[in-house]
Design a protein around this motif. Sequence first.
Motif, PDB file in Angstrom:
ATOM      1  N   GLN A   1       0.798  -1.229   0.000  1.00 15.60           N
ATOM      2  CA  GLN A   1       0.000   0.000   0.000  1.00 15.60           C
ATOM      3  C   GLN A   1       0.831   1.279   0.000  1.00 15.60           C
ATOM      4  O   GLN A   1       0.416   2.288  -0.577  1.00 15.60           O
ATOM      5  CB  GLN A   1      -0.921   0.015   1.240  1.00 15.60           C
ATOM      6  N   LEU A   2       1.960   1.289   0.682  1.00 12.77           N
ATOM      7  CA  LEU A   2       2.666   2.526   0.968  1.00 12.77           C
ATOM      8  C   LEU A   2       3.427   3.116  -0.214  1.00 12.77           C
ATOM      9  O   LEU A   2       3.741   4.307  -0.227  1.00 12.77           O
ATOM     10  CB  LEU A   2       3.636   2.310   2.141  1.00 12.77           C
TER      11      LEU A   2
ATOM     12  N   GLN B   1       3.838   0.352  -7.345  1.00 10.60           N
ATOM     13  CA  GLN B   1       3.396  -0.491  -6.240  1.00 10.60           C
ATOM     14  C   GLN B   1       3.268  -1.951  -6.681  1.00 10.60           C
ATOM     15  O   GLN B   1       3.723  -2.867  -5.976  1.00 10.60           O
ATOM     16  CB  GLN B   1       2.049   0.001  -5.712  1.00 10.60           C
TER      17      GLN B   1
ATOM     18  N   LYS C   1      -2.295  12.462   6.018  1.00  7.34           N
ATOM     19  CA  LYS C   1      -2.568  11.029   6.132  1.00  7.34           C
ATOM     20  C   LYS C   1      -4.018  10.684   5.804  1.00  7.34           C
ATOM     21  O   LYS C   1      -4.327   9.550   5.447  1.00  7.34           O
ATOM     22  CB  LYS C   1      -2.204  10.541   7.532  1.00  7.34           C
ATOM     23  N   SER C   2      -4.913  11.647   5.920  1.00  3.42           N
ATOM     24  CA  SER C   2      -6.317  11.360   5.631  1.00  3.42           C
ATOM     25  C   SER C   2      -6.555  11.072   4.157  1.00  3.42           C
ATOM     26  O   SER C   2      -7.563  10.464   3.799  1.00  3.42           O
ATOM     27  CB  SER C   2      -7.200  12.535   6.072  1.00  3.42           C
ATOM     28  N   ALA C   3      -5.615  11.477   3.302  1.00  6.30           N
ATOM     29  CA  ALA C   3      -5.812  11.325   1.860  1.00  6.30           C
ATOM     30  C   ALA C   3      -6.027   9.870   1.454  1.00  6.30           C
ATOM     31  O   ALA C   3      -6.800   9.581   0.549  1.00  6.30           O
ATOM     32  CB  ALA C   3      -4.627  11.916   1.108  1.00  6.30           C
ATOM     33  N   GLY C   4      -5.339   8.945   2.107  1.00  4.36           N
ATOM     34  CA  GLY C   4      -5.489   7.548   1.736  1.00  4.36           C
ATOM     35  C   GLY C   4      -6.568   6.811   2.492  1.00  4.36           C
ATOM     36  O   GLY C   4      -6.805   5.627   2.241  1.00  4.36           O
ATOM     37  N   ARG C   5      -7.230   7.505   3.425  1.00  2.00           N
ATOM     38  CA  ARG C   5      -8.209   6.837   4.277  1.00  2.00           C
ATOM     39  C   ARG C   5      -9.627   7.341   4.051  1.00  2.00           C
ATOM     40  O   ARG C   5     -10.572   6.758   4.579  1.00  2.00           O
ATOM     41  CB  ARG C   5      -7.826   7.059   5.751  1.00  2.00           C
TER      42      ARG C   5
ATOM     43  N   ARG D   1       2.166   3.245  -3.277  1.00  2.00           N
ATOM     44  CA  ARG D   1       1.190   3.827  -4.207  1.00  2.00           C
ATOM     45  C   ARG D   1       1.033   5.343  -4.071  1.00  2.00           C
ATOM     46  O   ARG D   1       1.069   6.054  -5.086  1.00  2.00           O
ATOM     47  CB  ARG D   1      -0.163   3.141  -4.031  1.00  2.00           C
ATOM     48  N   PRO D   2       0.851   5.905  -2.853  1.00  2.57           N
ATOM     49  CA  PRO D   2       0.660   7.357  -2.773  1.00  2.57           C
ATOM     50  C   PRO D   2       1.864   8.149  -3.280  1.00  2.57           C
ATOM     51  O   PRO D   2       1.705   9.260  -3.788  1.00  2.57           O
ATOM     52  CB  PRO D   2       0.435   7.605  -1.277  1.00  2.57           C
ATOM     53  N   ARG D   3       3.057   7.587  -3.141  1.00  2.30           N
ATOM     54  CA  ARG D   3       4.262   8.297  -3.555  1.00  2.30           C
ATOM     55  C   ARG D   3       4.634   8.025  -5.012  1.00  2.30           C
ATOM     56  O   ARG D   3       5.049   8.942  -5.725  1.00  2.30           O
ATOM     57  CB  ARG D   3       5.450   7.877  -2.678  1.00  2.30           C
TER      58      ARG D   3
END
Length: 257
Positions: free
Chosen positions: A144-145, A155, A212-216, A147-149
């Motif tokens: 998961q980690l 990923q 951090k809320s962006a992925g949740r 992907r955002p970067r």
Amino acid sequence: MPDSFVRTTRDGAVLVVLIDRPQARNALNPGILTAIAASLAAADENPEICATVLTGGPGNFSAGADIDVLSGHSPATYLASPTRRAFESIARAEKPIVAAVAGYCLGGGCELALACDLVVAGDNAVFGQPEINLGFIPGAGGTQLWRPRAGAGAQADAALLGELIDVWEARRIGLVDEVVPAEAVIDAALAKARTIAAKAPLASRAAKAALKSAGRMSMQSALEYEVTLMAGLLATEDAQEGTNAFLQKRPPQFKGR
């Protein structure tokens, strides 16, 4: 498990957490992860600490999980393991964390670095999630980690191919934020952490929470959360001090309240 492989020092308002197990390339065991989690939790409770640098020094950040420990798990013991709880605690840390990464940053080590907010990497750094080559998958965010970067393609490559990438490829795809000579990686990370620590502490925590809320959350929910955090900050003494200092053309003196 012993935690003598984790050392903490202070640099003003910055906590430095060092993984110090060079003979095993800083392989992670439950004691190390529990000690890191405890250090970050203590930092969250200490008003004198405003940011953290997490590092393995200029040699290796971490070559991954201690395979001897991992191979001893059954499905049931893994789900209840202190390793899993420690990673969850690290992910919940509220104050900003800068990873100072050199050498190997693989498996659980890579997951640990990517759980931080900023990643400064030495020019000798190597990243990857090689778990697939051992017959399992990353178990602490490695699917998961990235992907955002770095995006969904990077990923998938990391999780399915298990190949390693050098620091320049990691920088190109956005996995790391800055590349410096390996011997300067801690100083470079400290420079970023000191800059963060000089900002309003409550605003820094709110900024991390919003990021951090962006992925949740959905985009709409994340934007609403951002507005809520902003509204709360407007009632703080630091916000008043910041605006007054700007208008008076002087440096602000933030108090964290």
